[in-house]
Scaffold this motif. Structure first.
Motif, short mmCIF file in Angstrom:
data_model
loop_
_atom_site.label_atom_id
_atom_site.label_comp_id
_atom_site.label_asym_id
_atom_site.label_seq_id
_atom_site.Cartn_x
_atom_site.Cartn_y
_atom_site.Cartn_z
N TRP A 86 0.84 -1.21 0.00
CA TRP A 86 0.00 0.00 0.00
C TRP A 86 0.87 1.25 0.00
CZ3 TRP A 86 -4.47 1.65 -1.48
CH2 TRP A 86 -4.89 2.93 -1.09
N GLU A 90 0.88 4.23 -2.76
CA GLU A 90 0.72 5.65 -2.42
C GLU A 90 1.96 6.47 -2.79
OE1 GLU A 90 -2.31 6.63 1.11
OE2 GLU A 90 -0.41 5.78 1.77
N LEU A 179 -8.97 7.59 -3.05
CA LEU A 179 -8.31 6.49 -2.33
C LEU A 179 -9.27 5.79 -1.39
CD1 LEU A 179 -4.79 8.00 -1.58
CD2 LEU A 179 -5.38 6.22 -3.24
N ARG A 183 -9.82 1.53 -1.88
CA ARG A 183 -9.26 0.61 -0.88
C ARG A 183 -10.16 -0.61 -0.79
NH1 ARG A 183 -5.32 2.49 3.35
NH2 ARG A 183 -5.27 0.26 3.67
#
Length: 187
Positions: A86, A90, A179, A183
């Motif tokens: 993750w 990002e 985002l 997710r």
């Protein structure tokens, strides 16, 4: 498959960079209305020199995008080295957007009315896309991104954020909302 051009002499390389810098500045300020002779003048070169490097504005826009993709590929390689999937995703996403933010010519070339000439920058685009695919796949496989998320969705999100990089746009807020939507549930 594209064929590699022979390396440019040092003076030709400087001229090419001067043209790209001038074109980037002028496209960023005035958009598509910029004329090739204005770009040559801003670069301090003759229009013939400009045309030896770039046949038209489309080729010039492609080179601007290609130059940015080279920088983005380096950024993507660094993001790929991040251990957490993750965080790697990002890092890539925010790094890409922060890098693009001050480059209005790049944003205009990607979001402008004409589709970029990808054939001129196929190698750069492919190198970047390959790394993005691996980072996305890793985040999906680790359960951090929804199972149907793909590298194409990465492009959709970045284009939306790029479009919000205006004087009144709030691309970080836009990205936060995006985002939260991509997710994987339970994250």
């Amino acid at each position: 498959m594209t064929t590699r051009e022979p390396p440019l002499r040092a003076d030709a390389r400087r001229n090419r960079e001067a043209i790209l810098d001038a074109a980037s500045e002028l496209f960023a300020r005035r958009g598509e209305g910029v004329q090739m002779d204005e770009i040559a003048e801003r670069a301090g070169l003759g229009v013939g020199t400009l045309y030896r490097h770039f046949a038209d504005k489309q080729a010039l826009r492609a080179a601007i995008i290609g130059r940015r993709f080279q920088a983005m590929t380096s950024l993507a390689r660094d993001a790929e080295q991040v251990g957490d999937p993750w965080t790697a995703f990002e890092t890539l996403l925010y790094g890409y957007l922060r890098s693009a933010q001050p480059d209005a010519a790049f944003r205009f070339a990607l979001l402008g009315p004409e589709e970029p000439s990808w054939g001129d920058i196929d190698a750069e685009k492919t190198a970047f896309a390959t790394i993005v695919e691996r980072i996305v796949r890793r985040a999906v496989d680790a359960g951090h991104l929804r199972a149907d998320f793909t590298a194409t969705d990465f492009i959709l999100i970045t284009r939306g954020a790029l479009a919000n990089m205006t004087g009144i746009g709030d691309w970080p807020r836009y990205l936060t909302l995006q985002l939260e939507g991509i997710r994987a549930t339970g994250q």
